[in-house]
Design a protein around this motif. Structure first.
Motif, PDB file in Angstrom:
ATOM      1  N   GLY A 104       0.839  -1.201   0.000  1.00 28.73           N
ATOM      2  CA  GLY A 104       0.000   0.000   0.000  1.00 28.73           C
ATOM      3  C   GLY A 104       0.868   1.242   0.000  1.00 28.73           C
ATOM      4  N   VAL A 105       0.288   2.373  -0.372  1.00 34.27           N
ATOM      5  CA  VAL A 105       1.084   3.602  -0.408  1.00 34.27           C
ATOM      6  C   VAL A 105       1.408   4.062   1.012  1.00 34.27           C
ATOM      7  CG1 VAL A 105       0.115   4.383  -2.619  1.00 34.27           C
ATOM      8  CG2 VAL A 105      -0.903   5.164  -0.486  1.00 34.27           C
ATOM      9  N   ASN A 106       2.488   4.803   1.136  1.00 36.63           N
ATOM     10  CA  ASN A 106       2.874   5.338   2.438  1.00 36.63           C
ATOM     11  C   ASN A 106       1.743   6.193   3.006  1.00 36.63           C
ATOM     12  OD1 ASN A 106       5.338   4.123   2.244  1.00 36.63           O
ATOM     13  ND2 ASN A 106       6.410   5.961   1.531  1.00 36.63           N
ATOM     14  N   GLY A 107       1.494   6.016   4.294  1.00 34.89           N
ATOM     15  CA  GLY A 107       0.467   6.810   4.952  1.00 34.89           C
ATOM     16  C   GLY A 107      -0.902   6.145   4.939  1.00 34.89           C
ATOM     17  N   SER A 108      -1.020   5.036   4.222  1.00 37.80           N
ATOM     18  CA  SER A 108      -2.333   4.384   4.142  1.00 37.80           C
ATOM     19  C   SER A 108      -2.679   3.658   5.446  1.00 37.80           C
ATOM     20  CB  SER A 108      -2.362   3.389   2.978  1.00 37.80           C
ATOM     21  OG  SER A 108      -1.375   2.397   3.168  1.00 37.80           O
ATOM     22  N   GLY A 109      -1.660   3.338   6.240  1.00 40.39           N
ATOM     23  CA  GLY A 109      -1.924   2.648   7.501  1.00 40.39           C
ATOM     24  C   GLY A 109      -1.361   1.234   7.546  1.00 40.39           C
ATOM     25  N   LYS A 110      -0.369   0.953   6.717  1.00 37.85           N
ATOM     26  CA  LYS A 110       0.247  -0.395   6.687  1.00 37.85           C
ATOM     27  C   LYS A 110       0.844  -0.763   8.036  1.00 37.85           C
ATOM     28  CE  LYS A 110       3.290   0.123   3.415  1.00 37.85           C
ATOM     29  NZ  LYS A 110       2.972   1.433   2.861  1.00 37.85           N
ATOM     30  N   THR A 111       1.704   0.136   8.544  1.00 38.73           N
ATOM     31  CA  THR A 111       2.400  -0.147   9.795  1.00 38.73           C
ATOM     32  C   THR A 111       1.402  -0.403  10.917  1.00 38.73           C
ATOM     33  OG1 THR A 111       4.080   1.386   9.022  1.00 38.73           O
ATOM     34  CG2 THR A 111       4.200   0.739  11.311  1.00 38.73           C
ATOM     35  N   THR A 112       0.440   0.494  11.017  1.00 40.65           N
ATOM     36  CA  THR A 112      -0.571   0.390  12.072  1.00 40.65           C
ATOM     37  C   THR A 112      -1.369  -0.909  11.922  1.00 40.65           C
ATOM     38  OG1 THR A 112      -0.752   2.790  11.935  1.00 40.65           O
ATOM     39  CG2 THR A 112      -2.478   1.643  13.153  1.00 40.65           C
ATOM     40  N   THR A 113      -1.743  -1.236  10.703  1.00 44.29           N
ATOM     41  CA  THR A 113      -2.536  -2.443  10.467  1.00 44.29           C
ATOM     42  C   THR A 113      -1.735  -3.695  10.826  1.00 44.29           C
ATOM     43  OG1 THR A 113      -3.794  -1.344   8.726  1.00 44.29           O
ATOM     44  CG2 THR A 113      -3.815  -3.747   8.709  1.00 44.29           C
ATOM     45  N   MET A 249      -9.358  -1.680   4.692  1.00 36.71           N
ATOM     46  CA  MET A 249      -9.695  -0.266   4.553  1.00 36.71           C
ATOM     47  C   MET A 249      -9.496   0.420   5.888  1.00 36.71           C
ATOM     48  SD  MET A 249     -10.731   0.093   1.379  1.00 36.71           S
ATOM     49  CE  MET A 249     -11.051   1.820   1.657  1.00 36.71           C
ATOM     50  N   THR A 250      -8.609   1.404   5.922  1.00 38.97           N
ATOM     51  CA  THR A 250      -8.343   2.091   7.184  1.00 38.97           C
ATOM     52  C   THR A 250      -9.091   3.426   7.254  1.00 38.97           C
ATOM     53  OG1 THR A 250      -6.453   3.309   6.334  1.00 38.97           O
ATOM     54  CG2 THR A 250      -6.019   1.119   7.236  1.00 38.97           C
ATOM     55  N   LYS A 251      -9.081   3.996   8.437  1.00 32.43           N
ATOM     56  CA  LYS A 251      -9.591   5.350   8.715  1.00 32.43           C
ATOM     57  C   LYS A 251     -11.072   5.496   8.410  1.00 32.43           C
ATOM     58  CE  LYS A 251      -4.914   6.775   7.614  1.00 32.43           C
ATOM     59  NZ  LYS A 251      -3.985   7.751   7.067  1.00 32.43           N
ATOM     60  N   LEU A 252     -11.798   4.420   8.656  1.00 28.55           N
ATOM     61  CA  LEU A 252     -13.255   4.502   8.492  1.00 28.55           C
ATOM     62  C   LEU A 252     -13.911   5.109   9.724  1.00 28.55           C
ATOM     63  CD1 LEU A 252     -14.220   1.339   6.464  1.00 28.55           C
ATOM     64  CD2 LEU A 252     -14.843   3.693   5.960  1.00 28.55           C
ATOM     65  N   ASP A 253     -13.095   5.523  10.700  1.00 30.07           N
ATOM     66  CA  ASP A 253     -13.651   6.136  11.906  1.00 30.07           C
ATOM     67  C   ASP A 253     -13.894   7.623  11.704  1.00 30.07           C
ATOM     68  OD1 ASP A 253     -10.781   5.776  11.693  1.00 30.07           O
ATOM     69  OD2 ASP A 253     -10.612   7.033  13.465  1.00 30.07           O
ATOM     70  N   GLY A 254     -13.223   8.211  10.745  1.00 27.40           N
ATOM     71  CA  GLY A 254     -13.368   9.656  10.574  1.00 27.40           C
ATOM     72  C   GLY A 254     -14.606   9.990   9.789  1.00 27.40           C
ATOM     73  N   ILE A 275     -11.423  -3.669   8.624  1.00 22.98           N
ATOM     74  CA  ILE A 275     -11.465  -2.211   8.503  1.00 22.98           C
ATOM     75  C   ILE A 275     -10.795  -1.584   9.726  1.00 22.98           C
ATOM     76  CG2 ILE A 275     -13.535  -2.118   7.054  1.00 22.98           C
ATOM     77  CD1 ILE A 275     -15.119  -1.457   9.619  1.00 22.98           C
ATOM     78  N   GLY A 276     -10.062  -0.511   9.485  1.00 28.86           N
ATOM     79  CA  GLY A 276      -9.431   0.250  10.567  1.00 28.86           C
ATOM     80  C   GLY A 276     -10.379   1.334  11.026  1.00 28.86           C
ATOM     81  N   VAL A 277     -10.645   1.376  12.327  1.00 32.31           N
ATOM     82  CA  VAL A 277     -11.582   2.381  12.855  1.00 32.31           C
ATOM     83  C   VAL A 277     -10.937   3.225  13.952  1.00 32.31           C
ATOM     84  CG1 VAL A 277     -13.683   1.142  12.198  1.00 32.31           C
ATOM     85  CG2 VAL A 277     -12.609   0.642  14.395  1.00 32.31           C
ATOM     86  N   GLY A 278      -9.610   3.367  13.905  1.00 30.63           N
ATOM     87  CA  GLY A 278      -8.911   4.177  14.900  1.00 30.63           C
ATOM     88  C   GLY A 278      -7.453   3.795  14.947  1.00 30.63           C
TER      89      GLY A 278
HETATM   90  P1  GDP Z   1       1.962   3.555   6.599  1.00 37.02           P
HETATM   91  O1  GDP Z   1       2.800   4.695   6.115  1.00 37.02           O
HETATM   92  O2  GDP Z   1       1.153   2.962   5.498  1.00 37.02           O
HETATM   93  O3  GDP Z   1       2.735   2.529   7.344  1.00 37.02           O
HETATM   94  O4  GDP Z   1       0.893   4.213   7.573  1.00 37.02           O
HETATM   95  P2  GDP Z   1       0.846   4.261   9.175  1.00 37.02           P
HETATM   96  O5  GDP Z   1       0.480   2.944   9.719  1.00 37.02           O
HETATM   97  O6  GDP Z   1       2.082   4.897   9.683  1.00 37.02           O
HETATM   98  O7  GDP Z   1      -0.407   5.227   9.371  1.00 37.02           O
HETATM   99  C1  GDP Z   1      -0.415   6.576   8.967  1.00 37.02           C
HETATM  100  C2  GDP Z   1      -1.241   7.379   9.957  1.00 37.02           C
HETATM  101  O8  GDP Z   1      -2.604   6.950   9.921  1.00 37.02           O
HETATM  102  C3  GDP Z   1      -0.793   7.196  11.402  1.00 37.02           C
HETATM  103  O9  GDP Z   1      -0.892   8.446  12.055  1.00 37.02           O
HETATM  104  C4  GDP Z   1      -1.799   6.213  11.971  1.00 37.02           C
HETATM  105  O10 GDP Z   1      -1.972   6.348  13.349  1.00 37.02           O
HETATM  106  C5  GDP Z   1      -3.053   6.581  11.210  1.00 37.02           C
HETATM  107  N1  GDP Z   1      -4.001   5.466  11.074  1.00 37.02           N
HETATM  108  C6  GDP Z   1      -3.769   4.207  10.596  1.00 37.02           C
HETATM  109  N2  GDP Z   1      -4.915   3.481  10.589  1.00 37.02           N
HETATM  110  C7  GDP Z   1      -5.900   4.294  11.074  1.00 37.02           C
HETATM  111  C8  GDP Z   1      -7.330   4.142  11.295  1.00 37.02           C
HETATM  112  O11 GDP Z   1      -7.946   3.100  11.044  1.00 37.02           O
HETATM  113  N3  GDP Z   1      -7.984   5.232  11.804  1.00 37.02           N
HETATM  114  C9  GDP Z   1      -7.341   6.399  12.073  1.00 37.02           C
HETATM  115  N4  GDP Z   1      -8.070   7.407  12.554  1.00 37.02           N
HETATM  116  N5  GDP Z   1      -6.032   6.576  11.868  1.00 37.02           N
HETATM  117  C10 GDP Z   1      -5.316   5.550  11.374  1.00 37.02           C
END
Ligand code: GDP
Length: 298
Positions: A104-113, A249-254, A275-278
Motif C-alpha cells: 500500500g502507499v505510504n500513509g495508508s496505515g500499513k504499519t498500524t494495520t 480499509m483504514t480510517k473509516l472512523d473519521g 477495517i481500521g476504525v482508529g
Molecule cells: P503507513 O505509512 O502505510 O505505514 O501508515 P501508518 O500505519 O504509519 O499510518 C499513517 C497514519 O494513519 C498514522 O498516524 C496512523 O496512526 C493513522 N491510522 C492508521 N490506521 C488508522 C485508522 O484506522 N484510523 C485512524 N483514525 N487513523 C489511522
C-alpha cells in the motif's frame, strides 16, 4: 461496531439534507432516482455503482410513495447486497509460517494495520513474526518495533536502506526456526518510482519462494478510505505490482467518504478482510456489510 461508533458518513449527511426525516412521503419516480444518484456519486461511489444501486432500488417499486426512512433503508439494503460477497476475513492457511505480504502507499496505515493484526493474532494464541520490510523509512521501522514490543512479537529489522528481500529471507528463516504461525511482511509504498517498487516486491516474493514455493499466502492491500476515489486508482496500480488477494480499509472512523468501498466492491470484487476504525490496537474490525451500509446512509 461501526454503526454505533461512527457518525453518519458523507452520504448520510447529504441524505439528511436532501430527504429530512420529517419530509412528506414522496413518489419514487425518475426525478427522485436522479436525485439519489447524485447523492451516491457525491459520496464517492462512482457513476456506474451509483446507477446500479438506484436501479436496484427502483426495481418493482416505481410509482410507490416512500418515506425518507424507507428510502434510506432501501438504499442501505441495496448497498449491503453489493458488499456482502466481499465481506470475508483473511483466510488462515495450513502453511507454517503463513506469509502475509502487506502492500500500500505510504500513509495508508500499513504499519498500524500490521501492528493491530500482530496483536490480534497473538491474542488468539498464534505466534507471529513481523518483518519491517520498508528498510528506507526509519520511522516505519521504529513504529513496527513499538507495536511488536507491545504485542510481544519479534520484529526483524535491517540497517537503513538495506535490501528488503534479504530481510524478508532472514525473517522467513526466523519464522521457520521459531515454528511461527504467521509472518507479516511490511513493504515500501513509494509510488514515485513504480518500476523500482515492482522490482522490489517481485524480489521479496522470489526470495521467500525459495523457502516456500506457495508463499506469500496472502497479499493485503491497505487503503486509506479518506482518499476517496484515489483508492480505486491504488487498487489498479497495486494489482499490477503484486498479486493482491484482499483489502484492509483504514480510517473509516473519521468522516471518510466511505462510498468508495462500494465502488471498490462493485468494480474489483476483492475481499475486504478488515477495517481500521482508529489508531489503537483494538481498532481493527471485521467488515460487516449491514453495519457499514447503515452507517454510510446515516
Ligand atoms: P503507513 O505509512 O502505510 O505505514 O501508515 P501508518 O500505519 O504509519 O499510518 C499513517 C497514519 O494513519 C498514522 O498516524 C496512523 O496512526 C493513522 N491510522 C492508521 N490506521 C488508522 C485508522 O484506522 N484510523 C485512524 N483514525 N487513523 C489511522
Amino acid at each position: 461496531p461501526l454503526a454505533e461508533t461512527s457518525k453518519p458518513g458523507l452520504l448520510g449527511r447529504l441524505m439528511g439534507r436532501a430527504l429530512p426525516n420529517a419530509a412528506p412521503r414522496r413518489v419514487l419516480d425518475d426525478e427522485m432516482l436522479e436525485q439519489l444518484e447524485e447523492l451516491l456519486i457525491a459520496s464517492d461511489m462512482g457513476v456506474e455503482t451509483a446507477l446500479r444501486v438506484t436501479a436496484n432500488m427502483a426495481e418493482g417499486r416505481m410509482g410507490r410513495k416512500l418515506s425518507s426512512e424507507e428510502i434510506r433503508r432501501l438504499m442501505a439494503t441495496e448497498i449491503a447486497r453489493i458488499m456482502e460477497p466481499v465481506a470475508r476475513p483473511m483466510p488462515l492457511t495450513p502453511q507454517r509460517p503463513q506469509v502475509v505480504l502487506v502492500v500500500g502507499v505510504n500513509g495508508s496505515g500499513k504499519t498500524t494495520t500490521i501492528g493491530k493484526l500482530a496483536s490480534q493474532f497473538k491474542a488468539a494464541g498464534k505466534s507471529v513474526v513481523i518483518a519491517a520490510g520498508d528498510t528506507f523509512r526509519a520511522a516505519a521501522v521504529e513504529q513496527l518495533q513499538v507495536w511488536g514490543d507491545r504485542a510481544g512479537v519479534p520484529v526483524m529489522v535491517a540497517p537503513q536502506g538495506s535490501d528488503p528481500a534479504s530481510l524478508a529471507f532472514d525473517a522467513m528463516a526466523k519464522a521457520e526456526a521459531d515454528g511461527a504461525d504467521l509472518l507479516l511482511i511490511d513493504t515500501a509504498g513509494r509510488l514515485s518510482n513504480r518500476a523500482d517498487l515492482m522490482e522490489e516486491l517481485a524480489k521479496i516474493v522470489r526470495v521467500i519462494r525459495k523457502k516456500d514455493p506457495t508463499a506469500p499466502h496472502n497479499t493485503l492491500l491497505v487503503l486509506d478510505a479518506t482518499t476517496g476515489q484515489n483508492a480505486l486508482t491504488q487498487v489498479d496500480v497495486f494489482k499490477k505490482l503484486s498479486d493482491v488477494s484482499g483489502l484492509v480499509m483504514t480510517k473509516l472512523d473519521g468522516t471518510a467518504k466511505g462510498g468508495v468501498l462500494v465502488a471498490l466492491a462493485d468494480r474489483f470484487g476483492l475481499p475486504i478482510h478488515a477495517i481500521g476504525v482508529g489508531e489503537q490496537v483494538d481498532d481493527l474490525d471485521a467488515f460487516d456489510p449491514e453495519e457499514f451500509a447503515a452507517a454510510l446512509v446515516g
